[in-house]
Write a protein that holds these residues in place. Sequence first.
Motif, PDB file in Angstrom:
ATOM      1  N   ALA A  69      -7.052   2.704  -2.169  1.00 46.72           N
ATOM      2  CA  ALA A  69      -5.743   3.207  -1.765  1.00 46.72           C
ATOM      3  C   ALA A  69      -4.965   3.775  -2.945  1.00 46.72           C
ATOM      4  O   ALA A  69      -4.188   4.726  -2.780  1.00 46.72           O
TER       5      ALA A  69
ATOM      6  N   LEU B 219     -10.378  -2.211  -0.838  1.00 47.44           N
ATOM      7  CA  LEU B 219      -9.298  -1.577  -0.086  1.00 47.44           C
ATOM      8  C   LEU B 219      -8.188  -1.089  -1.007  1.00 47.44           C
ATOM      9  O   LEU B 219      -7.766   0.076  -0.941  1.00 47.44           O
TER      10      LEU B 219
ATOM     11  N   ARG C 143      -3.379   3.190   6.355  1.00 43.70           N
ATOM     12  CA  ARG C 143      -4.753   3.125   5.837  1.00 43.70           C
ATOM     13  C   ARG C 143      -5.499   1.917   6.405  1.00 43.70           C
ATOM     14  O   ARG C 143      -6.731   1.938   6.540  1.00 43.70           O
TER      15      ARG C 143
ATOM     16  N   LEU D 238       0.840  -1.197   0.000  1.00 45.85           N
ATOM     17  CA  LEU D 238       0.000   0.000   0.000  1.00 45.85           C
ATOM     18  C   LEU D 238       0.870   1.241   0.000  1.00 45.85           C
ATOM     19  O   LEU D 238       1.993   1.225   0.518  1.00 45.85           O
TER      20      LEU D 238
ATOM     21  N   PRO E  47      -9.533   5.119   7.569  1.00 48.29           N
ATOM     22  CA  PRO E  47      -9.383   6.052   6.447  1.00 48.29           C
ATOM     23  C   PRO E  47      -8.891   7.429   6.843  1.00 48.29           C
ATOM     24  O   PRO E  47      -8.408   8.182   5.994  1.00 48.29           O
ATOM     25  N   THR E  48      -8.992   7.794   8.111  1.00 52.72           N
ATOM     26  CA  THR E  48      -8.535   9.120   8.540  1.00 52.72           C
ATOM     27  C   THR E  48      -7.155   9.077   9.189  1.00 52.72           C
ATOM     28  O   THR E  48      -6.656  10.102   9.652  1.00 52.72           O
TER      29      THR E  48
ATOM     30  N   THR F 290       0.396   8.609  -0.610  1.00 52.52           N
ATOM     31  CA  THR F 290      -0.917   8.769  -1.240  1.00 52.52           C
ATOM     32  C   THR F 290      -1.006  10.049  -2.057  1.00 52.52           C
ATOM     33  O   THR F 290      -1.474  10.041  -3.207  1.00 52.52           O
TER      34      THR F 290
ATOM     35  N   ASP G  36       3.819   7.955   3.862  1.00 53.40           N
ATOM     36  CA  ASP G  36       2.532   8.060   3.151  1.00 53.40           C
ATOM     37  C   ASP G  36       2.772   8.672   1.780  1.00 53.40           C
ATOM     38  O   ASP G  36       3.102   9.852   1.661  1.00 53.40           O
TER      39      ASP G  36
ATOM     40  N   THR H 163      -3.232   9.208   9.821  1.00 47.42           N
ATOM     41  CA  THR H 163      -2.131   9.982   9.250  1.00 47.42           C
ATOM     42  C   THR H 163      -0.812   9.434   9.801  1.00 47.42           C
ATOM     43  O   THR H 163      -0.793   8.749  10.834  1.00 47.42           O
TER      44      THR H 163
END
Length: 302
Positions: free
Chosen positions: A266, A262, A157, A152, A161-162, A234, A232, A164
């Motif tokens: 992502a 999922l 994640r 990922l 979903p929130t 993303t 991260d 960090t």
Amino acid sequence: MMSHLPLRIAASLLTLGVVLHPAAGHGQTAATAGGATHLPHISVRSAGTGSPVLLIPGLSSPAAVWDASVAQLAPHHRVITVQVNGFAGDAPGANLSPGILAGVVADLHGYLAAQKLAGVPVVGHSMGGLLAMQFALAHPGDVGRIMIVDSLPFYGRLFGPTMTPAMIEPRAKMMREAMAARYGKPADPAATAALANQMALKPESRAKVTAWVGQADARVGAQAMYEDLTTDLTADLPKLRAPVTLVVPYNAMLPQAQVDALYRGAYAGTPTLSVVEIGDAAHFVMLDQPEAFAKALDDFLR
């Protein structure tokens, strides 16, 4: 619906911290030795001739995870395999200090530059998938396309979903300390078996995972895990110029619809994404389903 996913994978990481212990280091510090090129953070080997392809293993995994892929590809490709220093019994080199992931990326760039290679297809499993993305973002000219195997862009994640990096950092720090504290201590056979059972499905796959588990330096594994957990990518996914193929395993415990939602979520920001789902497989999908994985790899390189 996905509440059991983080628990299963977090348990695997925690189990990894319990069972890992260092084998005697036998890595060499010379630039080239034993057929390998030794760099501060990695050692690199190549086999075969033809167009190049680069294979990166995951957290605490040896390059041997790619043995079947090397045999498959070497007749037509120059297959470059990476081993992170401190894994598979190698000496840790520069990996006893923070900055392992960045160091691996820098070493990969330096190696390809020295070999005068560019636009190389890169295959990464688990943490190796994260490294492949970091490599492509930092040095887009080096990477032609990416195959990401069960990884990922942000591990957090899985915990919501929130989540960090700042939120997961305290947990990651505790896991790092617990894992590093196992350095020099004997492995727990029951914990080793539990980890192998979570990470692979078939008896022969589990036997290989079990054999690899105790070889990694727990200090290196702990720091690499911490960096993986707190990274991260993303927001950087839209910057990826290299097309991405994502290989996702599923099984009775992790149903296809669940993992599909999922992983597609992502990677939603990836400009060019194709998803290959392989059933009756766990995290070490290349061991559980070698024929299906070999086909996916051939399709990727084609």
